[in-house]
Design an enzyme around this catalytic site. Structure first.
Site, short mmCIF file in Angstrom:
data_model
loop_
_atom_site.label_atom_id
_atom_site.label_comp_id
_atom_site.label_asym_id
_atom_site.label_seq_id
_atom_site.Cartn_x
_atom_site.Cartn_y
_atom_site.Cartn_z
N TYR A 155 -57.29 73.36 -1.23
CA TYR A 155 -55.91 73.82 -1.42
C TYR A 155 -55.53 73.87 -2.91
CZ TYR A 155 -50.78 73.65 -0.55
OH TYR A 155 -49.42 73.90 -0.52
N LYS A 159 -54.42 77.20 -4.88
CA LYS A 159 -53.09 77.28 -5.48
C LYS A 159 -53.16 77.48 -6.99
CE LYS A 159 -50.18 76.98 -2.02
NZ LYS A 159 -49.52 78.22 -1.56
P1 NAI Z 1 -45.24 75.74 7.15
O1 NAI Z 1 -46.51 75.33 7.77
O2 NAI Z 1 -43.99 75.09 7.59
O3 NAI Z 1 -45.05 77.34 7.26
C1 NAI Z 1 -46.09 78.21 6.93
C2 NAI Z 1 -45.94 79.50 7.70
O4 NAI Z 1 -47.03 80.35 7.33
C3 NAI Z 1 -46.01 79.31 9.22
O5 NAI Z 1 -44.96 80.01 9.87
C4 NAI Z 1 -47.38 79.86 9.59
O6 NAI Z 1 -47.43 80.43 10.90
C5 NAI Z 1 -47.57 80.92 8.51
N1 NAI Z 1 -48.97 81.28 8.33
C6 NAI Z 1 -50.03 80.44 8.23
N2 NAI Z 1 -51.17 81.13 8.10
C7 NAI Z 1 -50.82 82.44 8.12
C8 NAI Z 1 -51.56 83.64 8.04
N3 NAI Z 1 -52.90 83.65 7.91
N4 NAI Z 1 -50.89 84.82 8.07
C9 NAI Z 1 -49.54 84.83 8.20
N5 NAI Z 1 -48.79 83.72 8.31
C10 NAI Z 1 -49.43 82.54 8.26
O7 NAI Z 1 -45.45 75.52 5.57
P2 NAI Z 1 -44.38 75.44 4.37
O8 NAI Z 1 -44.29 74.03 3.97
O9 NAI Z 1 -43.17 76.20 4.70
O10 NAI Z 1 -45.21 76.19 3.23
C11 NAI Z 1 -44.89 77.49 2.77
C12 NAI Z 1 -45.65 77.73 1.48
O11 NAI Z 1 -45.25 76.77 0.51
C13 NAI Z 1 -47.17 77.58 1.62
O12 NAI Z 1 -47.83 78.53 0.81
C14 NAI Z 1 -47.42 76.18 1.11
O13 NAI Z 1 -48.73 76.02 0.66
C15 NAI Z 1 -46.39 76.11 -0.01
N6 NAI Z 1 -46.04 74.76 -0.41
C16 NAI Z 1 -45.45 73.87 0.44
C17 NAI Z 1 -45.12 72.60 0.00
C18 NAI Z 1 -44.48 71.58 0.89
O14 NAI Z 1 -44.31 70.43 0.44
N7 NAI Z 1 -44.10 71.90 2.12
C19 NAI Z 1 -45.38 72.18 -1.38
C20 NAI Z 1 -45.98 73.20 -2.20
C21 NAI Z 1 -46.29 74.44 -1.73
#
Ligand code: NAI
Length: 247
Positions: A155, A159
């Protein structure tokens, strides 16, 4: 008057968490938004909820690792709303494990979704934006890509790669009127992080100068800034939304 009145936006991974909040905030500022996600059921509900709140949204089932689906997602925005002004590459997953336990598949899957998925979104949106002579692309990186996290060699690498991709694209596309920036969220409470053990969560929160985790809405506000004309002279930048963690 909203900051994004008349604009058309695409958000990937918009069915829940940070992506859903980004869609909500962009819509609240007047943008029409196409939501893309792998999870069709959650996507359906997210789109219905946003529509019920008065937003003008469409949805398209999309796996960001599939070039045809990403192209179709961006095309939906162009066909439905006549333009693609904003592209937010947000979809993401984690497959955490130490190097002793991480499988090659864990590595490939994470790199595919984050790095290739972001690149496919960047490519598809930029092709429409170059014809328009304008556009703003925001890629969701992570603080993990800056500082590295144990158990996240896959990851963190992906990133960090998004930062390099963002800067390369910003240099390539600037003369076409297209801005490309990245956001690095820190510790944010979403379904992705909910599974974390309470004591580990509390220890992480104590590392944050602002002494708390962030909200998806706080990340979305950073995206709003970069997507809007408030950031008209900002490109190739990495905005940390981390409460000061890892500075
Ligand atoms: P989450 O797991 O709550 O939501 C992620 C969404 O992306 C889900 O709806 C999922 O179905 C969708 N998804 C996953 N794989 C996919 C694919 N191949 N094609 C289309 N959709 C897909 O995660 P969250 O926390 O909302 O994360 C959103 C972004 O923020 C991600 O890129 C994550 O890496 C990044 N992020 C999150 C942090 C956190 O603390 N939650 C911190 C830093 C970055």
């Amino acid at each position: 008057m909203g900051l994004l009145d008349g604009r058309a936006a695409v958000v990937t991974g918009a069915a829940r968490g940070i992506g859903l909040e980004i869609a909500r905030v962009l819509a609240a500022e007047g943008a029409r938004v196409v939501l893309g996600d792998l999870n069709a059921e959650a996507l359906h509900k997210a789109a219905d909820d946003l529509t019920a709140s008065g937003a003008d949204v469409r949805r398209a089932s999309c796996d960001v690792t599939d070039a045809d689906r990403v192209d179709a997602l961006v095309r939906t925005c162009k066909d439905e709303f006549g333009a693609v002004d904003i592209m937010v590459n947000n979809a993401g997953i984690t497959r955490d494990a130490t190097l002793r336990r991480m499988t090659e598949r864990d590595f490939d899957t994470v790199v595919d979704v984050h790095l290739k998925g972001t690149w496919l979104g960047l490519r598809a949106a930029s092709l429409v934006m170059r014809e328009q002579g304008s556009g703003a692309i925001v890629n969701i990186s992570s603080l993990s890509g800056k500082v590295g996290n144990p158990g996240q060699t896959n990851y963190s690498a992906a990133k960090a790669g998004i930062v390099g991709m963002t800067k390369a694209a910003a240099k390539e596309l600037g003369h076409l009127g297209i801005r490309v920036n990245a956001v690095q969220p820190g510790l944010i409470r979403t379904p992705m992080t909910e599974a974390m053990r309470a004591d580990i969560w509390a220890a992480k929160e104590r590392e944050v100068p602002l002494q708390r985790a962030g909200t998806a809405a706080e990340v979305a506000n950073g995206v709003l800034f970069l997507a809007s004309d408030l950031a008209s002279y900002v490109t190739g930048a990495v905005l940390e939304v981390s409460g000061g963690r890892g500075m």
